[in-house]
Write a protein that holds these residues in place. Sequence first.
Motif, PDB file in Angstrom:
ATOM      1  N   LYS A  19       0.906  -1.423   0.350  1.00  0.00           N
ATOM      2  CA  LYS A  19      -0.209  -0.267  -0.063  1.00  0.00           C
ATOM      3  C   LYS A  19       0.562   1.370   0.503  1.00  0.00           C
ATOM      4  N   GLN A  20       0.823   2.404  -0.976  1.00  0.00           N
ATOM      5  CA  GLN A  20       1.507   3.721  -0.802  1.00  0.00           C
ATOM      6  C   GLN A  20       0.639   4.676  -0.519  1.00  0.00           C
ATOM      7  N   THR A  21       1.207   5.693  -0.608  1.00  0.00           N
ATOM      8  CA  THR A  21       0.328   6.740   0.324  1.00  0.00           C
ATOM      9  C   THR A  21       0.644   7.992  -0.826  1.00  0.00           C
ATOM     10  N   ILE A  22      -0.807   8.478  -1.714  1.00  0.00           N
ATOM     11  CA  ILE A  22      -0.261   8.546  -3.398  1.00  0.00           C
ATOM     12  C   ILE A  22      -0.870  10.098  -3.309  1.00  0.00           C
ATOM     13  N   LEU A  23      -0.286  11.372  -3.551  1.00  0.00           N
ATOM     14  CA  LEU A  23      -0.692  12.195  -3.642  1.00  0.00           C
ATOM     15  C   LEU A  23      -1.319  12.817  -5.431  1.00  0.00           C
ATOM     16  N   VAL A  24      -2.045  12.810  -5.907  1.00  0.00           N
ATOM     17  CA  VAL A  24      -2.817  13.598  -7.011  1.00  0.00           C
ATOM     18  C   VAL A  24      -3.385  14.725  -7.517  1.00  0.00           C
ATOM     19  N   THR A  25      -2.290  15.815  -7.920  1.00  0.00           N
ATOM     20  CA  THR A  25      -2.721  17.093  -8.324  1.00  0.00           C
ATOM     21  C   THR A  25      -3.613  16.903  -9.816  1.00  0.00           C
ATOM     22  N   GLY A  26      -4.545  18.056  -9.295  1.00  0.00           N
ATOM     23  CA  GLY A  26      -5.532  17.771 -10.119  1.00  0.00           C
ATOM     24  C   GLY A  26      -6.310  17.189  -9.817  1.00  0.00           C
ATOM     25  N   ALA A  27      -7.063  16.713  -8.944  1.00  0.00           N
ATOM     26  CA  ALA A  27      -7.412  15.315  -9.154  1.00  0.00           C
ATOM     27  C   ALA A  27      -9.194  15.423  -8.984  1.00  0.00           C
ATOM     28  N   ALA A  28      -9.888  17.098  -9.665  1.00  0.00           N
ATOM     29  CA  ALA A  28     -10.751  17.573  -9.448  1.00  0.00           C
ATOM     30  C   ALA A  28     -11.437  17.631 -11.507  1.00  0.00           C
ATOM     31  N   GLY A  55      -9.558   3.099  -5.493  1.00  0.00           N
ATOM     32  CA  GLY A  55      -9.851   1.675  -5.673  1.00  0.00           C
ATOM     33  C   GLY A  55      -8.703   0.127  -5.229  1.00  0.00           C
ATOM     34  N   LEU A  56      -7.776   0.051  -5.873  1.00  0.00           N
ATOM     35  CA  LEU A  56      -6.504  -0.779  -5.912  1.00  0.00           C
ATOM     36  C   LEU A  56      -6.143  -0.988  -4.373  1.00  0.00           C
ATOM     37  N   GLY A  57      -6.642  -0.195  -4.123  1.00  0.00           N
ATOM     38  CA  GLY A  57      -6.762  -0.055  -2.091  1.00  0.00           C
ATOM     39  C   GLY A  57      -5.442   1.110  -1.908  1.00  0.00           C
ATOM     40  N   HIS A  58      -4.834   1.383  -2.264  1.00  0.00           N
ATOM     41  CA  HIS A  58      -4.113   2.505  -2.060  1.00  0.00           C
ATOM     42  C   HIS A  58      -4.045   3.784  -1.146  1.00  0.00           C
ATOM     43  N   GLN A  59      -4.476   4.736  -0.683  1.00  0.00           N
ATOM     44  CA  GLN A  59      -4.044   6.130   0.800  1.00  0.00           C
ATOM     45  C   GLN A  59      -4.289   7.037  -0.751  1.00  0.00           C
ATOM     46  N   VAL A  60      -5.500   7.525  -1.020  1.00  0.00           N
ATOM     47  CA  VAL A  60      -5.088   8.156  -1.785  1.00  0.00           C
ATOM     48  C   VAL A  60      -5.592   9.810  -1.852  1.00  0.00           C
ATOM     49  N   ALA A  61      -4.534  10.833  -1.831  1.00  0.00           N
ATOM     50  CA  ALA A  61      -5.669  12.241  -1.443  1.00  0.00           C
ATOM     51  C   ALA A  61      -5.033  13.341  -2.752  1.00  0.00           C
ATOM     52  N   THR A  73       4.584   8.693   0.090  1.00  0.00           N
ATOM     53  CA  THR A  73       5.363   7.774  -1.407  1.00  0.00           C
ATOM     54  C   THR A  73       5.983   8.284  -2.922  1.00  0.00           C
ATOM     55  N   LEU A  74       4.411   8.292  -2.916  1.00  0.00           N
ATOM     56  CA  LEU A  74       4.407   8.743  -4.387  1.00  0.00           C
ATOM     57  C   LEU A  74       3.396   9.881  -5.072  1.00  0.00           C
ATOM     58  N   VAL A  75       3.823  10.786  -5.938  1.00  0.00           N
ATOM     59  CA  VAL A  75       3.056  11.754  -6.741  1.00  0.00           C
ATOM     60  C   VAL A  75       2.853  11.529  -8.092  1.00  0.00           C
ATOM     61  N   VAL A  76       1.225  11.907  -8.471  1.00  0.00           N
ATOM     62  CA  VAL A  76       1.113  11.560  -9.712  1.00  0.00           C
ATOM     63  C   VAL A  76       0.501  13.584 -10.138  1.00  0.00           C
ATOM     64  N   HIS A  77       1.702  14.512 -10.892  1.00  0.00           N
ATOM     65  CA  HIS A  77       1.253  15.484 -10.821  1.00  0.00           C
ATOM     66  C   HIS A  77      -0.193  15.450 -12.163  1.00  0.00           C
ATOM     67  N   LEU A  78      -1.074  16.160 -12.105  1.00  0.00           N
ATOM     68  CA  LEU A  78      -1.727  16.422 -13.170  1.00  0.00           C
ATOM     69  C   LEU A  78      -2.661  17.847 -12.990  1.00  0.00           C
TER      70      LEU A  78
END
Length: 337
Positions: A5-14, A27-33, A83-88
């Motif tokens: 399990k990862q803690t993932i930040l998604v920017t532009g999430a809206a 949905g894959l079970g990660h902690q997403v903010a 721990t991971l960042v998805v910058h959108l």
Amino acid sequence: MTAGKQTILVTGAAGFIGSFVAARLAGLGHQVAGCDNFNDYYDPRLKIGRVRALLGPLEVPCRAAELADPVQVAALFARVRPTLVVHLAAQPGVRHSLVAPGAYLQSNLVGFGNVLDACRRHHVEHLLYASSSSVYGGNTKLPFSEDDPTDAPLSLYAATNKANEQMAHAYSHLSRLPATGVRLFSVYGPWGRPDMAYFSFTEKLLKGEAIPVFAEGRLLRDFTYIDDIVESVVRLLFKPWTGSDVAAPHWVVNVGSERPVTVLDFINTLERVLGVRAELDFQPMQPGDVAAAHADASRLQAWVGYAPTTPLETGLTLFGEWYNPRSLIRPNAAPSK
């Protein structure tokens, strides 16, 4: 990369892509903010609708944050500790960059710079960020390969994406930050942006209004369905590049369907899906537009064993089933399958 399990930040999430990516990761079970600045480039109620429909059922928070403000970025990373960042998060749109360049400099350059520095300070294990097929500019060799030159952008929007790739490479080199840039090709599907061609064409078709068609409809585009984008992004996120380049653990990857069509063919497909004939308003080619965009997705396929597969007619049919001509705001609509 840490397993499990990862803690993932998604920017532009809206946003269009961000909301689907955040939902998939949760949905894959990660902690997403998630975070978004909820600006008014288009009706913010559509962003709120995505958050309610796609993120709400999965209890993914999406807080307001302005990434061009380093204080807010520092607070965001301190709170989430990803721990991971998805910058959108970005200011999109080629044509809008001609009239509002400041928005692109702030969001796409200053904002991304702040995110890069926060990733460095927090020792993020992998940063995946959105780039664009627009970086290929007026290249005439098709399909576009990641090794093709990208030093002649035709719009400020394209230039900011190219600059982001260079900044990511520099940070990756200096701090050994693993980073992947995804060059996205003409993303479409449910919950998309109203300024995008397929969305605005649908609205005009159903209202009986003429569709503006530039360059006699000969422009070539590689339309890529949202589910294919999400699958590609998620697979790439969990498989950072491990090549032999000693300069930086950074690379870029095309994400496109490899099945380009002309705008006229695209309109013909949309007519069949909607059962409506289009009235066409032919106009000259617009400043900043490129004549053709066609992805070579072989790098994506080789690295993660996947490439976009959704046929255009299938994707447009799914969009047509979602679209409600009476209201662009559909907070209770189900996500794409």
